[in-house]
Write a protein that holds these residues in place. Structure first.
Motif, short mmCIF file in Angstrom:
data_model
loop_
_atom_site.label_atom_id
_atom_site.label_comp_id
_atom_site.label_asym_id
_atom_site.label_seq_id
_atom_site.Cartn_x
_atom_site.Cartn_y
_atom_site.Cartn_z
N ARG A 176 -6.04 -5.19 -3.67
CA ARG A 176 -4.89 -5.20 -4.58
C ARG A 176 -3.66 -4.68 -3.83
O ARG A 176 -3.22 -3.56 -4.03
CB ARG A 176 -5.16 -4.34 -5.82
N LEU A 177 -3.12 -5.52 -2.97
CA LEU A 177 -2.02 -5.11 -2.10
C LEU A 177 -0.76 -4.74 -2.89
O LEU A 177 -0.10 -3.75 -2.58
CB LEU A 177 -1.73 -6.21 -1.08
N THR A 178 -0.43 -5.50 -3.91
CA THR A 178 0.76 -5.19 -4.71
C THR A 178 0.60 -3.83 -5.38
O THR A 178 1.54 -3.03 -5.42
CB THR A 178 0.99 -6.29 -5.78
N VAL B 54 1.98 3.59 -3.02
CA VAL B 54 2.75 4.20 -1.94
C VAL B 54 4.12 4.62 -2.45
O VAL B 54 4.59 5.73 -2.18
CB VAL B 54 2.85 3.25 -0.72
N LYS B 55 4.75 3.75 -3.22
CA LYS B 55 6.06 4.08 -3.80
C LYS B 55 5.98 5.29 -4.72
O LYS B 55 6.91 6.09 -4.80
CB LYS B 55 6.59 2.86 -4.57
N ALA B 56 4.82 5.45 -5.38
CA ALA B 56 4.62 6.59 -6.28
C ALA B 56 4.23 7.86 -5.53
O ALA B 56 4.03 8.91 -6.14
CB ALA B 56 3.54 6.24 -7.31
N ALA C 208 -5.74 -5.17 -13.92
CA ALA C 208 -4.93 -5.07 -15.14
C ALA C 208 -3.53 -4.60 -14.74
O ALA C 208 -3.21 -3.41 -14.81
CB ALA C 208 -5.59 -4.12 -16.13
N LYS C 209 -2.71 -5.53 -14.31
CA LYS C 209 -1.41 -5.20 -13.70
C LYS C 209 -0.46 -4.49 -14.65
O LYS C 209 0.22 -3.54 -14.26
CB LYS C 209 -0.77 -6.48 -13.16
#
Length: 145
Positions: free
Chosen positions: A100-102, A108-110, A68-69
């Motif tokens: 879910r690589l994206t 990681v950014k978070a 659920a992007k």
């Protein structure tokens, strides 16, 4: 006897802390409906462990599992805990398990810690290897350079 007692107590306390997910929240995530999700999340429940079937998940880990992007992005925007463990897995571990690589990159950014291990000494890399997620393995290994 003492070990058995403490094991039983741990098992009961684990399930006593989790609550059933409401049908509305579950539907919002299954349909990736951010508008509906926003109606039901609060600062008190955004990081809870919810029982679903035989496991426990946070809303963030459910959004990963269900791919659920939009809901995932909303939960990140609302500062869902990216390190919260339910069912002995972090959101990053679920991202590895479900490839879910994206979403993993957003975690990681978070600020997620990619090398965290659970109580079984497993890391996201271990889950990526177990489920043969080659791109995910390469992504995690890229942090070693």
């Amino acid at each position: 006897m003492k070990t058995l007692f403490f094991t039983a107590l741990l098992f009961i306390s684990t399930f006593a802390n989790a609550q059933e997910i409401s049908e509305d929240l579950e539907n919002a995530l299954q349909n990736d409906n951010v508008t509906e999700l926003k109606k039901h999340i609060t600062s008190k429940n955004i990081n809870n462990c919810f029982k679903l079937e035989e496991s426990e998940y946070t809303l963030l880990t459910l959004s990963i599992k269900l791919n659920a992007k939009s809901c995932f992005a909303e939960l990140i925007a609302q500062n869902a805990n990216v390190e919260k463990t339910c069912n002995n897995k972090t959101p990053f571990m679920y991202a590895a398990k479900y490839n879910r690589l994206t979403m993993a990159k957003a975690l990681v950014k978070a600020g997620v810690q990619i090398r965290v291990r659970n109580s079984d000494k497993q890391s996201a890399l271990d889950f990526a290897k177990k489920y043969e997620r080659k791109e995910f393995i390469a992504y995690i290994k890229s942090f070693n350079q």
